[in-house]
Design an enzyme around this catalytic site. Structure first.
Site, PDB file in Angstrom:
ATOM      1  NE  ARG A  22      -8.677  37.272  12.258  1.00  0.00           N
ATOM      2  CZ  ARG A  22      -9.908  38.361  12.030  1.00  0.00           C
ATOM      3  NH1 ARG A  22     -11.290  37.834  12.373  1.00  0.00           N
ATOM      4  NH2 ARG A  22      -9.668  39.757  12.633  1.00  0.00           N
TER       5      ARG A  22
ATOM      6  CB  SER B 197      -3.668  36.270   4.196  1.00  0.00           C
ATOM      7  OG  SER B 197      -4.859  36.438   3.249  1.00  0.00           O
TER       8      SER B 197
ATOM      9  CB  CYS C 235     -17.588  31.905  18.523  1.00  0.00           C
ATOM     10  SG  CYS C 235     -16.436  32.853  18.650  1.00  0.00           S
TER      11      CYS C 235
ATOM     12  CB  CYS D 128     -16.001  26.538  17.745  1.00  0.00           C
ATOM     13  SG  CYS D 128     -13.951  27.162  18.174  1.00  0.00           S
TER      14      CYS D 128
ATOM     15  CB  CYS E  58      -9.927  31.322  20.718  1.00  0.00           C
ATOM     16  SG  CYS E  58     -10.398  32.763  20.274  1.00  0.00           S
TER      17      CYS E  58
ATOM     18  CB  THR F  65      -2.890  42.290   0.678  1.00  0.00           C
ATOM     19  OG1 THR F  65      -3.264  40.826   1.319  1.00  0.00           O
ATOM     20  CG2 THR F  65      -2.314  42.431   1.322  1.00  0.00           C
TER      21      THR F  65
ATOM     22  CB  CYS G 191     -11.698  32.366  13.335  1.00  0.00           C
ATOM     23  SG  CYS G 191     -12.556  31.046  14.173  1.00  0.00           S
TER      24      CYS G 191
END
Length: 544
Positions: A299, A54, A519, A488, A513, A335, A516
């Protein structure tokens, strides 16, 4: 082979801010009322915080409620916000704009969310919560009546063809009176729950953004602890939602990131390359000159707001945090809202458990949420994100009207369309010529993935599954120039050909990968289905 079973009052899937807050609140309530409530948290990352990414600037409101003496206990909120800047970028210059009130960070802190989760985990364990990192929840368990009664972790030691190896270990069943799903954005089990219980009926589709972040160690002369900068404009065109952040943390570190709404239209757009290009702006580049990049990650985020929240309860289970979508997009913060959802869920579940209930629907949870500050906060900003479908300038104008005149109480609610339906055909859009990375300020994908410390066991089934293996070439390449190569941020998807350029086929580099989930969201025919790999795989973020 029969699976081992462990039983708890409450099982929580995901050791992020919402899941850990729920666990802490449950055990605090149990201690306060002299009750014995058993709580287990499982986390697919190799450790708590390994998959947490984050910005992050935290509003401590929910933390104040959960652990009022967090300062005395050493919570890692070490950098108070000292200055806000909001900039409009053109290609060569920047203009300072008034900071929107939602982005006023007085009283907030610049943090590593991964480190905060690690600290929350220590608080939870001190209260008696059992936390098991490295175990991915791969399956929802149901009883004969169809209610959720827990989850099962994935089998370990399966080869890429799906056969057990000599390292095979069956998954474990974790059974509970109630199961809280705190998987984060686009949770793989949450997707199945939404389909089984029709949780999205009557609500807007969720909309998403992809956030790409780097952590830099910069020249101390250029570092201003507590400084917060947000930008809009270049390098994006006015019709594409997105912007950047630069947060000056402790220890001469700067977190820099770029968020792009996944409703963008041009299939030639690459969020990763837009981020790299952003850093070369004449007013941004100097911050990083003479510094060094030390971490990278990405992410997806849930950005639809209150009109995109699914039904939050079903027999035996609840959705909390960003798997439901409690992000306040105009604030660029989720958050505090995730933590609040976990706290409220814990209150409702504790009452159910101590009333000797199980596997029923905890309807008190959404009812209490609607009476909380979280619901009011999301309601008041509900029209700002969808207004950006009109373009940057119209959205800025409307957002000012909604904020200063209507004060979030406009007598209408704007709605969303699914992100993947907004992608235009490649032939209808201009190609984008991205500059080559210089290796100093801008970088390529593979060197970036390297510093995310991403790792997967190579001899395992691919966790990026295709519903129809013909679609990537027959539709995606033919109509959209294979956009998965660009959306991606980790170089997972690649079109490879024979030496003469014939026989195009999709190669999936699943070991790259970073989890995140982009895709799973942006694929134009929704043909890609992200499922959990073996527990412990994926990125290992240090303090993102």
């Amino acid at each position: 082979m029969e699976r081992e079973t462990m039983e708890y009052d409450v099982v929580i899937v995901g050791a992020g801010p919402s899941g850990l807050s729920a666990a802490i609140q449950l055990k605090q309530l149990a201690a306060e009322h002299e009750q014995d409530v058993t709580v287990c948290v499982i986390e697919k990352g190799s450790e708590v915080g390994a998959h947490i990414l984050s910005g992050a600037v935290i509003e401590p409101r929910a933390l104040d409620e959960l652990i009022p003496d967090w300062k005395e206990r050493g919570a890692p909120l070490n950098t108070p916000a000292t200055e806000d800047r909001f900039l409009l970028l053109t290609r060569e210059i920047s203009y300072r704009l008034p900071t929107p009130p939602q982005m006023n960070n007085h009283g907030n802190y610049i943090i590593s969310l991964g480190n905060l989760c690690r600290w929350l985990a220590t608080q939870a364990e001190a209260l008696g919560v059992e936390i098991y990192p490295g175990f991915a929840a791969a399956e929802v368990l149901y009883n004969d009546e169809g209610a959720v009664v827990g989850v099962a972790t994935g089998d370990m030691g399966i080869d890429r063809e799906g056969h057990p190896t000599d390292q095979f270990t069956p998954g474990m069943e974790l059974r509970a009176r109630y199961t809280l799903f705190a998987e984060g954005c686009r949770g793989s089990l949450t997707k199945t729950l939404c389909e089984r219980f029709n949780l999205r009926e009557g609500v807007d589709p969720q909309t998403y953004g992809i956030g790409i972040k780097e952590l830099w160690e910069v020249d101390p002369a250029k570092h201003q602890a507590g400084k917060i900068v947000h930008t809009v404009g270049w390098p994006l065109d006015p019709s594409t939602y997105g912007g950047s952040f630069l947060y000056h943390m402790e220890n001469n570190q700067v977190a820099v990131g770029f968020v792009i709404g996944l409703g963008y239209a041009n299939p030639h757009l690459s969020p990763f390359d837009e981020f790299q290009r952003f850093k070369t702006h004449p007013d941004i580049r100097p911050t990083f000159e003479g510094g060094r990049r030390i971490a990278y990650g990405a992410r997806a985020i849930s950005a639809g707001g209150i009109q995109s929240l699914p039904k939050l309860t079903f027999p035996g289970g609840l959705l909390i945090g960003d798997t439901a979508g409690f992000l306040n997009m105009p604030k660029i913060k989720g958050t505090h809202t995730a933590m609040k959802s976990g706290i409220v869920a814990a209150d409702a579940v504790f009452a159910a458990v101590t009333a000797d209930r199980k596997a029923d629907e905890v309807t008190d949870y959404p009812e209490q949420l609607r009476r909380s500050w979280l619901w009011r906060e999301l309601y008041e900003v509900r029209n700002i994100k969808p207004s950006f479908s009109w373009g940057l300038w119209a959205a800025i104008g409307y957002s000012a009207l909604d904020t200063y005149v209507f004060r979030g109480k406009a007598p209408w609610t704007f709605h969303h369309k699914p992100d993947h339906t907004k992608l235009k055909k490649a032939s209808e859009c201009a190609k984008i010529d991205y500059p080559k990375p210089d290796g100093v300020i801008s970088f390529d994908k593979l060197s970036s993935v390297f510093i995310s410390s991403t790792n997967h066991e190579e001899d395992q089934p691919c966790h990026l599954t295709l519903k129809d293996p013909t679609v990537p070439i027959r539709i995606n390449l033919a109509l959209y120039d294979a956009p998965e190569q660009r959306y991606c941020p980790a170089g997972v998807y690649e079109i490879v050909r024979d030496g003469d350029g014939s026989n195009p086929r999709l190669q999936i580099n699943a070991q790259n990968c970073v989890h995140c989930k982009t895709c799973d969201i942006k694929d134009p025919t929704q043909n890609i289905n992200w499922v959990t790999p073996q527990g412990g795989g994926g990125p290992n973020y240090p303090n993102m």
